[in-house]
Design a protein around this motif. Structure first.
Motif, PDB file in Angstrom:
ATOM      1  N   TYR A  77      19.706  18.269 -15.729  1.00 58.86           N
ATOM      2  CA  TYR A  77      18.952  18.380 -14.490  1.00 58.86           C
ATOM      3  C   TYR A  77      17.851  17.323 -14.526  1.00 58.86           C
ATOM      4  CZ  TYR A  77      21.186  22.789 -13.245  1.00 58.86           C
ATOM      5  OH  TYR A  77      22.099  23.748 -12.877  1.00 58.86           O
ATOM      6  N   TYR A  78      17.678  16.605 -13.443  1.00 56.21           N
ATOM      7  CA  TYR A  78      16.620  15.571 -13.436  1.00 56.21           C
ATOM      8  C   TYR A  78      15.631  15.863 -12.323  1.00 56.21           C
ATOM      9  CZ  TYR A  78      18.852  13.429  -9.342  1.00 56.21           C
ATOM     10  OH  TYR A  78      19.350  13.207  -8.067  1.00 56.21           O
ATOM     11  N   LEU A  79      14.400  15.398 -12.502  1.00 59.50           N
ATOM     12  CA  LEU A  79      13.342  15.587 -11.502  1.00 59.50           C
ATOM     13  C   LEU A  79      13.577  14.597 -10.377  1.00 59.50           C
ATOM     14  CD1 LEU A  79      10.537  17.021 -11.000  1.00 59.50           C
ATOM     15  CD2 LEU A  79       9.491  14.958 -11.951  1.00 59.50           C
ATOM     16  N   LYS A  80      13.617  15.100  -9.156  1.00 52.54           N
ATOM     17  CA  LYS A  80      13.862  14.194  -8.025  1.00 52.54           C
ATOM     18  C   LYS A  80      12.629  13.300  -7.814  1.00 52.54           C
ATOM     19  CE  LYS A  80      16.721  17.596  -5.574  1.00 52.54           C
ATOM     20  NZ  LYS A  80      16.749  18.455  -4.398  1.00 52.54           N
ATOM     21  N   PRO A  81      12.842  12.089  -7.296  1.00 52.52           N
ATOM     22  CA  PRO A  81      11.686  11.188  -7.092  1.00 52.52           C
ATOM     23  C   PRO A  81      10.757  11.734  -6.015  1.00 52.52           C
ATOM     24  CG  PRO A  81      13.797  10.026  -6.766  1.00 52.52           C
ATOM     25  CD  PRO A  81      14.116  11.470  -6.936  1.00 52.52           C
ATOM     26  N   LYS A  82       9.448  11.406  -6.180  1.00 54.60           N
ATOM     27  CA  LYS A  82       8.450  11.856  -5.195  1.00 54.60           C
ATOM     28  C   LYS A  82       8.798  11.333  -3.808  1.00 54.60           C
ATOM     29  CE  LYS A  82       4.484  11.309  -8.201  1.00 54.60           C
ATOM     30  NZ  LYS A  82       3.162  10.716  -8.291  1.00 54.60           N
ATOM     31  N   ALA A  83       9.240  10.076  -3.782  1.00 52.67           N
ATOM     32  CA  ALA A  83       9.527   9.433  -2.493  1.00 52.67           C
ATOM     33  C   ALA A  83      10.527  10.250  -1.681  1.00 52.67           C
ATOM     34  CB  ALA A  83      10.077   8.030  -2.737  1.00 52.67           C
ATOM     35  N   GLN A  84      11.408  10.911  -2.403  1.00 51.84           N
ATOM     36  CA  GLN A  84      12.452  11.684  -1.727  1.00 51.84           C
ATOM     37  C   GLN A  84      11.895  13.028  -1.267  1.00 51.84           C
ATOM     38  OE1 GLN A  84      15.960  12.010  -4.223  1.00 51.84           O
ATOM     39  NE2 GLN A  84      16.605  13.861  -3.168  1.00 51.84           N
ATOM     40  N   MET A  85      10.958  13.587  -2.054  1.00 49.90           N
ATOM     41  CA  MET A  85      10.539  14.971  -1.828  1.00 49.90           C
ATOM     42  C   MET A  85       9.306  15.117  -0.938  1.00 49.90           C
ATOM     43  SD  MET A  85      12.831  16.648  -3.327  1.00 49.90           S
ATOM     44  CE  MET A  85      12.162  18.302  -3.331  1.00 49.90           C
ATOM     45  N   LEU A  86       8.336  14.181  -1.106  1.00 50.54           N
ATOM     46  CA  LEU A  86       7.105  14.329  -0.319  1.00 50.54           C
ATOM     47  C   LEU A  86       7.266  13.612   1.006  1.00 50.54           C
ATOM     48  CD1 LEU A  86       4.503  13.669  -3.150  1.00 50.54           C
ATOM     49  CD2 LEU A  86       5.086  15.870  -2.172  1.00 50.54           C
ATOM     50  N   LYS A  87       6.844  14.239   2.072  1.00 53.28           N
ATOM     51  CA  LYS A  87       6.996  13.623   3.387  1.00 53.28           C
ATOM     52  C   LYS A  87       6.098  12.385   3.453  1.00 53.28           C
ATOM     53  CE  LYS A  87       8.125  17.858   5.758  1.00 53.28           C
ATOM     54  NZ  LYS A  87       7.595  18.962   6.548  1.00 53.28           N
ATOM     55  N   ASN A  88       6.604  11.325   4.098  1.00 52.31           N
ATOM     56  CA  ASN A  88       5.837  10.087   4.312  1.00 52.31           C
ATOM     57  C   ASN A  88       5.296   9.469   3.024  1.00 52.31           C
ATOM     58  OD1 ASN A  88       6.157  10.451   7.053  1.00 52.31           O
ATOM     59  ND2 ASN A  88       4.325  11.749   7.168  1.00 52.31           N
ATOM     60  N   TYR A  89       5.936   9.810   1.879  1.00 46.26           N
ATOM     61  CA  TYR A  89       5.385   9.285   0.624  1.00 46.26           C
ATOM     62  C   TYR A  89       5.383   7.759   0.627  1.00 46.26           C
ATOM     63  CZ  TYR A  89       4.713   8.241  -4.278  1.00 46.26           C
ATOM     64  OH  TYR A  89       4.222   7.751  -5.452  1.00 46.26           O
ATOM     65  N   GLN A  90       6.529   7.184   0.995  1.00 43.79           N
ATOM     66  CA  GLN A  90       6.649   5.716   0.937  1.00 43.79           C
ATOM     67  C   GLN A  90       5.673   5.071   1.906  1.00 43.79           C
ATOM     68  OE1 GLN A  90       8.799   4.800  -1.500  1.00 43.79           O
ATOM     69  NE2 GLN A  90       7.814   2.816  -1.316  1.00 43.79           N
ATOM     70  N   ASN A  91       5.548   5.676   3.102  1.00 41.69           N
ATOM     71  CA  ASN A  91       4.663   5.075   4.100  1.00 41.69           C
ATOM     72  C   ASN A  91       3.214   5.161   3.648  1.00 41.69           C
ATOM     73  OD1 ASN A  91       6.938   4.743   5.495  1.00 41.69           O
ATOM     74  ND2 ASN A  91       6.635   6.438   6.914  1.00 41.69           N
ATOM     75  N   SER A  92       2.891   6.258   2.994  1.00 46.05           N
ATOM     76  CA  SER A  92       1.486   6.437   2.608  1.00 46.05           C
ATOM     77  C   SER A  92       1.053   5.380   1.606  1.00 46.05           C
ATOM     78  CB  SER A  92       1.263   7.825   2.014  1.00 46.05           C
ATOM     79  OG  SER A  92       1.732   7.843   0.679  1.00 46.05           O
ATOM     80  N   MET A  93       2.015   4.777   0.895  1.00 43.47           N
ATOM     81  CA  MET A  93       1.668   3.723  -0.063  1.00 43.47           C
ATOM     82  C   MET A  93       1.042   2.549   0.681  1.00 43.47           C
ATOM     83  SD  MET A  93       2.584   4.669  -3.118  1.00 43.47           S
ATOM     84  CE  MET A  93       2.869   3.262  -4.159  1.00 43.47           C
ATOM     85  N   GLU A  94       1.495   2.366   1.923  1.00 42.49           N
ATOM     86  CA  GLU A  94       0.966   1.228   2.666  1.00 42.49           C
ATOM     87  C   GLU A  94      -0.054   1.645   3.729  1.00 42.49           C
ATOM     88  OE1 GLU A  94       4.915   0.691   3.381  1.00 42.49           O
ATOM     89  OE2 GLU A  94       5.006   0.221   1.258  1.00 42.49           O
ATOM     90  N   SER A  95      -0.018   2.922   4.117  1.00 42.16           N
ATOM     91  CA  SER A  95      -0.869   3.314   5.253  1.00 42.16           C
ATOM     92  C   SER A  95      -2.217   3.833   4.776  1.00 42.16           C
ATOM     93  CB  SER A  95      -0.149   4.346   6.096  1.00 42.16           C
ATOM     94  OG  SER A  95       0.006   5.528   5.337  1.00 42.16           O
ATOM     95  N   SER A  96      -2.776   4.754   5.508  1.00 40.20           N
ATOM     96  CA  SER A  96      -4.158   5.157   5.268  1.00 40.20           C
ATOM     97  C   SER A  96      -4.297   5.948   3.969  1.00 40.20           C
ATOM     98  CB  SER A  96      -4.625   6.032   6.420  1.00 40.20           C
ATOM     99  OG  SER A  96      -3.939   7.263   6.331  1.00 40.20           O
ATOM    100  N   SER A  97      -5.532   5.939   3.480  1.00 39.23           N
ATOM    101  CA  SER A  97      -5.773   6.653   2.229  1.00 39.23           C
ATOM    102  C   SER A  97      -5.773   8.164   2.452  1.00 39.23           C
ATOM    103  CB  SER A  97      -7.097   6.206   1.626  1.00 39.23           C
ATOM    104  OG  SER A  97      -8.122   6.470   2.528  1.00 39.23           O
ATOM    105  N   ALA A  98      -5.962   8.579   3.695  1.00 38.83           N
ATOM    106  CA  ALA A  98      -5.962  10.024   3.979  1.00 38.83           C
ATOM    107  C   ALA A  98      -4.583  10.609   3.663  1.00 38.83           C
ATOM    108  CB  ALA A  98      -6.300  10.264   5.445  1.00 38.83           C
ATOM    109  N   ALA A  99      -3.529   9.903   4.091  1.00 40.62           N
ATOM    110  CA  ALA A  99      -2.160  10.364   3.827  1.00 40.62           C
ATOM    111  C   ALA A  99      -1.907  10.379   2.325  1.00 40.62           C
ATOM    112  CB  ALA A  99      -1.164   9.448   4.523  1.00 40.62           C
TER     113      ALA A  99
END
Length: 1741
Positions: free
Chosen positions: A183-205
């Motif tokens: 069993y492997y831990l799924k990537p955050k990018a897959q599990m958290l909503k807007n994770y990838q976008n938050s890397m580039e967007s506002s610090s609030a996200a």
């Protein structure tokens, strides 16, 4: 030892160097293994590719202050320490630094940490592990992957314990492709909503996401911990198995690094433990949660006791146990908290400060104990070359995956046969077929195979070369040479000299192959024959031995269709058995291989996925393709949807796919730049360099800085570089060069694709080269801060107000720029281990390799010139490490980029001193200064190098030339154009200094590069005879006049004909009965103006459209036309000295003027645009000057008639500043001043001579001319009229001189049709050297040491400025000057000549203030107090007279030779045959005497300055006496060896009288200790001509002539050498290129003045670097002010002062007669009046 080929002579390529330390046994074993090619016996990192890599193990949150302080203050110092003392890198692996705190417990980061920890422990050359343990144990980790059985057991236990396991089921996913399934831990990018976008967007996200992940991770940890503890209690799970779920990263790392290690290994580890007293009570303070593990129950915050117990177990049990069993260093400190604030910032700062000091000391201590100074590779390039190829071989062999038939085939070939001779085995195949990997595996296994076959006592030799991977393996000569030397070392053969000819090198190789035996078989592996450069017809393979001895095997590889190499091999080796083709493998075999590879890392693919793998393998089965497929599928999860696009079908696409996937993982900009830098680096980059360079790149920082805040030092996080290396493992390989490990692409295919993807944008490439150049220049080292620029959007997303920005409070917030230290290291050319031993150093090879390359690529020509070429340290290092030729090549390369003539001159200079500096590199600075000082005013950019020589030269050579009178050796660039000058119509220089246009009478117009002697372009004018050619000022158009009366207009750059225009004359048809040709033509910016013979019309042609515009109608026949510089007006000269002015724009005639000398015609018109004047020069050289401010009404200003001689005007030139006009006639040269319109100089030719041409130098101070029927160019000084130089043109008599004003070049054409290009700047530099013209006989230095006075056997004494080397005053006498003395201040000079006159001169004004006639003087002396003069005569009575009045004090009736005045001014001591007499200066009578026995004479005597009454003399019985004059007693006698004085030439005494120096005209210096009588012999560098002891007796300065058996060194006459008497060491050598005639030493500063045969002087100073009171006299010396100060360039006017014709006083017998009643008072010596010479014995100075 066997000896081979003594007949070949050539210096060995590998210079012997400085390492004298004995290698340790382990190093010797490694060296032996490397040289014999036993790759398996080498360690993971071959001995040189070492670095100190320290892993920092700590909890990230409670050690942040410590790690930041270490990063900022300690690591850079340690890095410098390692580079300077060991020539290796110091690197710290701290993956938490710079990483986002939310990533600290990510499974990926923890896995990478463990991998790097293992690497550090294995590969670090010194300390490898540092543990920082505080009060925090740290949390357990989130498991990244758990085996399915284990996971399901934990899940069941959690359910049983009543826990909600929903989160585990959501975040973990089963993967069947894992073996066993997991069993492997799924990537955050897959599990958290807007994770990838938050890397580039506002610090609030981002904050929202971080919080969500924190909650998830805490919950996962809680479930795992509870379930595992329960399973452990039940006994279902063993504690070892449970440990990975329950222990923190800190415990894991400490256990891995320190558990189960040997005591020797633990010496390289350190632990720092920080305990905080009574810390539990501060748990409530919110800030303390960083420093301890806490639990919150309800409102209460308490310390987590379970974690604390685990911490104590490590800290107080595990570590002490390790210490007890080993030498592990552990430091434990107890800190006490602040009562209110707890563990406050102040308390922490104190601890951190102490830690930093201790850390530095420990690291230095461990490094010194464990790292060896590896000077071996510095001094042994062969060993380094071998190691480079072995390291590559190791890297490649690691990636050789599967055994094949090819390997078995080669193994069989390698085994020795009892049969006949063999041939080389050829392995061939297309790109990516795995040739290199196969040959690497062969080279790695060969040693073992041969030993297994032939028994363990066999000692095979394996030589491997990857052609093209290193500098020495690209060129055939160096490749064969290194192979020959490696064979010779292994078989103990002695090669006396390496052959010069490459054919002989092949013979040597074949001879050496015969040395192999069954006991020592030889295998040579050569990969990639096609990479050899094609000099010497290499690709015809004539050099490859085809018939091999029975015990020699050669394996080569090549591409099948490159350069016809395989075809050539087939002609040489006919047996097909010697060919092995690598072809695409069978698909099934590849599939099986892939399966094995996957199982090796516990992976597989599902049957559905296998279908697509098989499809891809059906298209291609190249080894590299299979490997790229493996790279892709190893990451596939069992539930991944795969289709036919998931895998590529070619190697090329797969590599691109690999790069794209890395970009997705690590960020596009980061990967773009990182791989771009590695690809563009000349030899690859080290890990640390890549990290440094990316930290300088604002584009990369702007992209990756999201996770951190801006702070000093501003750097990228190391984990990015580590992950990049991991992602491209096997494609980016490591190779060792010198002392570093470089990352390079594994093959050319990868390199090409990376180049295409990352280096296609020219602007980016330029910027990147520039940044690499800055890095290797050290532009941002030493704490220099670099601005970080960013865009506002990016920083809004960073929410900068929350960040700890040091600049935030200032006004700078409005600006978008902040400066930060990027912590890049200093980049000296060499790392000096010991400043007192400048010759023991490590070369900064990385800078040597990369800098010039990137400077040229980025066009940073100034940095190239001043940062490299004009850098003394670079030049010295290159020569010292045997790279002289490379240095000269680099200078030539820089010249080709910059076209700066200083560089060309420097290259020529270095070639001329090659023999000298290769023999003695230390003399480089003195040799350069001697040659550069005379030309520095003409070539000002050499100033930088001169100042560098001043700064660094004295480290190696203590002699520093202050003023050099060396004649510049100069030969021009020569280009043979045709067989005779008669065929040359015209030569036109261009804007490029090396390009000229040449028109020949056969109708061709050629563009030549004079330097490379290459014809660049040629125009054929269709068989017309060319009359002349012209270029427009912008060189856009080339206009050719032909005998067909047409002008041909060409595009100069494309050499294409644009238009042809016919020139028409006046109606009445000029010349009677004949055809009128074009008489002349000229160009303005847009027009051509041409006129026919005897024509009054000038045709004006538009160059752009090529049509005639209009005709200018003149009064008389046109003789010359000149356009104004702005192209507005045309001035047409005519017969009867008339000129007309026309407007070029509209063709209007504006004015016509006629000179009053109306007999001749206008020869030339000069336009002085600065003064708005026009000058008409007629054919007889007369001038009329017109003011043209009002162009329609010119006013006559000046008429200048110089029709004196009948000679024709040959040439006219206006100086660059328009201040002078030079008129060259056949019989004279005249120079006019345009300010006053008067002739200022006139040079007449001798009766039989005629001038061909003459030009002015750039500054207008010299005239360069040539004479008819001579093959010399002469340089005259305008001020003195002296001919300063005559340069021989070896090609024949000079018939024409052409000046190129653009570059101040002079083109001369010889009668043989050879064109020579001379640099007028360098020619005029020669005229800057002052000479009296006769050899210098004696030389006096003024007391202040600012002036030198010389006598040269003429009627003059010359006064020279000591600093500038210029003659300032000439004192003319009636007769030839015989004696000259100065007062101590130098203000008064007393001289005598052969006309029985004595003169007193005021040296500052030059006035002869007193003259005495009447007696011939043999010697003049002045007392030390400047009051009295002693005039010794041989016939009449000698006299002592008062300098102030000219009055006699007394007569001396005895005859004295070589007399000296004692320091107390009491006695005059001199010798007279067998007596030494001391005469009283007061009475003139002999007061004291020493009489030798009969037949014994006094050979030489000297006074001892420090003992006023003592005299040292040598008698003919070879006895040295020290005689006290006052007591008339002998203080000491020393007997010298018999016949010692046979050839006595000189005898010197030290001031204290302890040491005497005797020279006898041989090669020995005899040092006599006058106290003990001992004689010490010191060998000199040649036959001693003159020697002088310094005033303090510490140094001996001597000039010696070279012994005949030395190789001829261009023009060296003798050597000036300074020796330190204390240790007999020669501390400086400087060649003299003229015959010296006088040597003098100054009394105060140790300055040397030498007079030469040609009447010039050279001045030098001595700077001994071991002198404690080292005064850098150079910087303050005047000659360097020439260098520093442009205003000093102007030569002072030389003053000529003549003698008084009437004597002031006449001496008769014993009286004197003054010409006036009262004597003239000349007392100007600054001394008080005293009536008689003193009798006192104290020193009167």
């Amino acid at each position: 030892m066997k000896r081979l080929n003594p007949r070949w002579k050539s210096p060995p390529m590998w210079p012997s160097g400085v390492g004298s330390r004995q290698p340790c046994p382990r190093e010797s074993a490694l060296r032996k293994a490397a040289i014999s090619g036993n790759i398996n016996a080498l360690p993971h990192h071959v001995p040189t590719g070492r670095s100190v890599r320290v892993f920092i193990c700590a909890n990230p949150d409670d050690t942040e202050a410590e790690r930041n302080a270490l990063k900022e203050h300690v690591y850079p110092k340690l890095r410098d320490f390692c580079r300077e003392n060991y020539g290796i890198e110091f690197q710290v692996v701290d993956l938490y630094w710079g990483a986002d705190p939310e990533e600290w417990d990510s499974p990926e980061l923890q896995r990478l940490r463990m991998k790097l920890l293992e690497e550090c422990l294995k590969t670090s050359a010194g300390p490898c592990f540092v543990g920082l343990v505080g009060e925090k144990y740290g949390s357990i980790r989130v498991p990244g992957e758990v085996e399915s059985a284990e996971f399901e057991m934990i899940l069941d236990a959690a359910v049983e314990a009543g826990l909600d396991t929903h989160i585990l089921e959501e975040w973990y996913c089963r993967d069947e492709n894992s073996v066993p399934p997991a069993y492997y831990l799924k990537p955050k990018a897959q599990m958290l909503k807007n994770y990838q976008n938050s890397m580039e967007s506002s610090s609030a996200a981002k904050t929202k996401n971080d919080k969500a992940w924190r909650n998830v991770s805490e919950e996962i940890k809680r479930i795992f911990r509870t379930a595992v503890l329960q399973l452990q209690e039940k006994g279902t799970m063993k504690s070892a198995q449970a440990k990975k779920f329950l222990c923190s990263a800190l415990e894991d790392e400490l256990d891995f690094a320190l558990g189960k290690q040997t005591p020797a290994f633990l010496k390289k580890c350190v632990c720092y433990i920080r305990k905080i007293a009574n810390f539990d009570r501060f748990a409530k303070i919110p800030d303390m949660t960083r420093y301890m593990d806490i639990v919150v129950s309800g409102d209460r915050v308490m310390r987590n006791q379970e974690s604390y117990e685990r911490l104590l177990k490590i800290r107080d049990e595990f570590i002490p146990t390790v210490v007890a069993a080993s030498n592990l260093r552990v430091y434990s400190s107890v800190t006490h908290c602040d009562m209110k604030l707890g563990y406050s910032q102040e308390v922490e700062s104190n601890y951190v400060e102490g830690l930093c000091k201790q850390f530095y000391e420990d690291m230095v201590d461990i490094i010194q104990a464990t790292v060896q100074q590896n000077l071996g590779t510095e001094t042994d390039p062969l060993y380094d070359e071998i190691l480079q190829h072995l390291s590559l071989c190791k890297s490649y062999a690691e990636h050789y995956q599967f055994k094949t038939e090819s390997l078995d085939y080669i193994q069989e070939y390698l085994l020795p046969s009892k049969g006949s001779r063999m041939s080389p085995l050829v392995v061939y195949g297309g790109p990516c077929t795995g040739k290199t990997l196969l040959l690497s595996e062969v080279a790695k296994q060969a040693y073992t195979w041969l030993q297994q076959e032939m028994g363990p006592e066999t000692d095979p030799v394996v030589i491997v070369r990857f052609i093209g991977s290193s500098l020495l393996s690209t060129d055939l000569r160096t490749l064969l040479q290194s192979i020959c030397e490696q064979i010779a070392i292994n078989y103990r053969c002695l090669i006396h000299f390496l052959p010069n000819k490459i054919q002989e090198m092949k013979e040597l190789l074949i001879n050496l192959l015969g040395e192999s035996s069954f006991h020592r078989p030889l295998v040579i592996v050569l990969d990639a024959l096609e990479q050899l450069s094609d000099a010497d017809e290499v690709r015809k393979l004539w050099w490859l031995p085809i018939h091999l001895p029975r015990t020699v095997r050669i394996v080569v590889s090549t591409l099948p269709n490159k350069h016809g190499i395989l075809q050539k091999l087939r002609q040489l080796i006919h047996d097909e058995g010697y060919y092995l083709e690598l072809i695409q493998r069978d698909r099934k075999v590849c599939s099986q291989t892939l399966k094995q590879q996957l199982l090796g890392v516990k992976r597989k693919v599902t049957s559905g996925q296998q279908i697509y793998v098989n499809e891809a393998l059906a298209k291609c089965t190249l080894p590299m393709f299979v490997n790229l497929i493996y790279r892709e599928v190893v990451h596939w999860r069992s539930h991944k949807d795969v289709d036919d696009r998931s895998l590529c079908s070619t190697v090329h696409e797969s590599i691109e796919q690999l790069f794209y996937s890395v970009e997705n993982k690590l960020g596009q900009r980061f990967v773009f730049r990182a791989l771009g830098y590695i690809t563009m680096a000349k030899a690859g980059l080290t890990e640390v360099e890549l990290e440094d360079i990316l930290s300088l790149d604002n584009i990369v920082l702007g992209d990756v800085i999201v996770a951190t805040y801006l702070k000093n030092p501003l750097r990228i996080s190391y984990d990015l570089v580590a992950r990049l290396k991991e992602e491209l493992d096997g494609y980016l390989v490591e190779r060792q060069v010198r002392n570093v490990t470089l990352m390079v692409w594994a093959n050319r295919h990868l390199h090409l694709i990376a180049q295409k993807l990352y280096l296609s944008n020219e602007e980016d490439v330029h910027q990147m080269h520039s940044l690499l150049a800055e890095y290797f220049l050290g532009a941002w080292s030493g704490g220099r801060k670099k601005i970080f620029t960013y865009d506002n959007n990016h920083f809004t997303s960073l929410n900068i107000s929350h960040h700890k920005n040091p600049h935030q409070s200032h006004e700078k917030t409005s600006s978008d720029k902040y400066s930060y230290d990027r912590q890049t290291p200093e980049q000296p050319w060499v790392f000096q281990c010991n400043l007192l031993e400048p010759d023991i150093f490590f070369v900064n090879h990385r800078k040597m390799t990369e800098l010039v390359y990137h400077l040229t690529r980025s066009g940073r020509t100034d940095d190239l010139m001043f940062g490299v070429i004009m850098n003394f340290s670079w030049l010295y290092t290159m020569i010292k490490i045997g790279q002289f030729e490379k240095a000269v090549t680099d200078i030539d390369l820089a010249y080709s980029y910059t076209q700066e003539k200083e560089l060309k001159f420097l290259a020529t200079t270095l070639r001329s001193i090659k023999v000298k500096v290769l023999k003695n590199p230390a003399s480089l600075s003195a040799e350069l200064q001697q040659r550069l000082l005379p030309v520095v005013t003409s070539l000002p950019k050499l100033r930088h190098l001169l100042l560098e020589c001043d700064k660094d030269g004295p480290k190696y050579c203590s002699i520093v030339p202050l003023h050099s009178s060396m004649d510049v050796t100069y030969s021009p660039e020569r280009l043979p154009l045709c067989s005779s000058y008669m065929q040359i119509v015209e030569i036109v220089p261009t804007l490029a200094p090396n390009i000229v246009l040449v028109a020949l009478e056969d109708g061709s117009v050629s563009t030549w590069d004079v330097e490379s002697k290459q014809l660049q372009r040629q125009i054929d004018t269709a068989k017309s005879v060319v009359l002349g050619i012209r270029l427009t000022t912008d060189e856009k158009y080339l206009v050719v006049a032909t005998t067909k009366n047409t002008l041909l207009i060409y595009d100069n750059h494309k050499s294409c004909l644009l238009s042809e225009v016919e020139i028409k004359g006046s109606k009445q048809g000029g010349v009677t009965g004949g055809v009128a040709f074009i008489n002349g033509f000229t160009l303005s910016t847009h027009h051509a103006l041409a006129w026919l013979e005897a024509s009054k019309e000038v045709n004006v042609i538009d160059l752009l459209y090529g049509w005639p515009l209009y005709q200018f109608h003149c009064w008389y026949e046109v003789t010359c036309v000149q356009c104004s510089p702005d192209g507005m007006y045309a001035f047409c000269g005519q017969y009867l000295n008339t000129a007309s002015i026309f407007h070029l724009g509209n063709g209007d005639k504006l004015a016509t003027v006629t000179s009053e000398f109306s007999g001749g015609f206008v020869k030339s018109i000069l336009i002085l645009d600065t003064l708005s004047q026009m000058v008409m020069v007629d054919n007889e050289g007369s001038l009329s000057v017109w003011n043209t401010k009002e162009i329609t009404n010119p006013r006559l200003m000046e008429d200048y008639d110089c029709r004196g001689d009948d000679s024709e005007v040959v040439g006219i030139e206006l100086s660059e500043d328009q201040r002078s006009i030079l008129i060259c006639k056949a019989r004279s040269i005249e120079v006019l001043d345009t300010k006053v319109w008067k002739m200022v100089e006139k040079f007449k030719a001798k009766r039989t001579e005629r001038f061909v041409a003459a030009v002015l130098s750039k500054n207008g101070q010299s005239i360069v001319a040539s004479m008819e029927n001579t093959s010399s160019i002469f340089v005259w000084r305008r001020d003195s009229g002296q001919c300063m130089a005559s340069l021989i043109e070896i090609s024949g008599a000079i018939v024409k001189l052409i000046k190129s004003t653009h570059h101040n070049l002079l083109l001369s054409v010889a009668s043989s049709g050879v064109l020579s290009v001379w640099d007028i700047d360098i020619i005029t530099a020669m005229s800057n050297i002052d000479k009296t013209g006769k050899k210098i006989q004696t030389l006096q230095l003024s007391g202040r040491e600012d002036y030198v006075f010389t006598m040269d056997g003429s009627e003059a004494v010359h006064k020279w400025n000591f600093g500038t080397g210029f003659i300032e005053t000439v004192f003319k006498h009636e007769g030839i000057v015989e004696n000259c003395v100065l007062t101590s201040s130098g203000d008064l000079m007393v001289t005598s000549d052969d006309k029985s006159s004595q003169y007193i001169w005021q040296t500052t004004t030059g006035e002869n203030i007193f003259r005495i006639n009447g007696q011939k003087i043999s010697q003049l002396l002045i007392t030390h107090n400047d009051q009295f003069v002693v005039s010794l005569c041989e016939q009449n009575a000698s006299r002592v007279w008062r300098l102030g009045t000219g009055h006699k004090v007394c007569n001396i009736l005895v005859t004295l030779q070589n007399a000296l005045i004692t320091t107390a001014n009491t006695f005059l001591v001199g010798s007279s045959k067998n007596k030494l007499l001391a005469v009283s200066l007061w009475s003139g009578s002999v007061s004291k005497k020493f009489v030798c026995d009969d037949g014994i004479t006094i050979v030489n005597f000297k006074l001892i300055p420090d003992c006023p009454d003592c005299v040292v003399f040598i008698t003919s019985t070879e006895t040295v006496f020290i005689w006290n004059v006052a007591d008339e007693s002998v203080c000491r006698r020393v007997q010298l060896p018999t016949n010692f004085l046979k050839n006595l030439e000189d005898f010197q005494i030290s001031p204290n009288g302890k040491v005497g120096i005797v020279s006898k005209g041989d090669e020995n210096i005899n040092v006599l200790d006058l106290h003990s009588g001992k004689l010490r012999l010191v060998h000199a560098a040649g036959i001693i001509w003159r020697q002088k002891l310094s005033r303090d007796g510490r140094y001996l300065v001597y000039v010696c002539f070279r012994s005949c058996d030395e190789d001829d060194e261009a023009g060296v006459v003798s050597n000036l050498i300074v020796m330190r008497l204390a240790d007999g060491k020669s501390i400086g050598t400087c060649s003299l290129y003229k015959t010296p005639t006088f040597l003098s030493l100054s009394q105060r500063a140790l300055n040397i003045i030498i007079g030469f045969e040609d009447g010039s002087i050279g001045t030098y100073t001595v700077v001994d670097r071991v002198d404690a009171a080292l005064k850098i006299k150079i910087a303050t010396s005047n000659s360097r002010q020439i260098v520093n100060n442009a205003s000093q360039k102007v030569r002072p006017k030389c003053g000529n002062h003549s003698f008084k014709t009437v004597a002031d006083c006449t001496w008769r017998e014993s009286t004197e007669v003054f010409s006036r009643d009262s004597p003239i008072n000349v007392s100007d010596s600054g001394e008080g009046e005293s009536t008689t010479p003193t009798k006192k014995t104290e020193l009167l100075q």
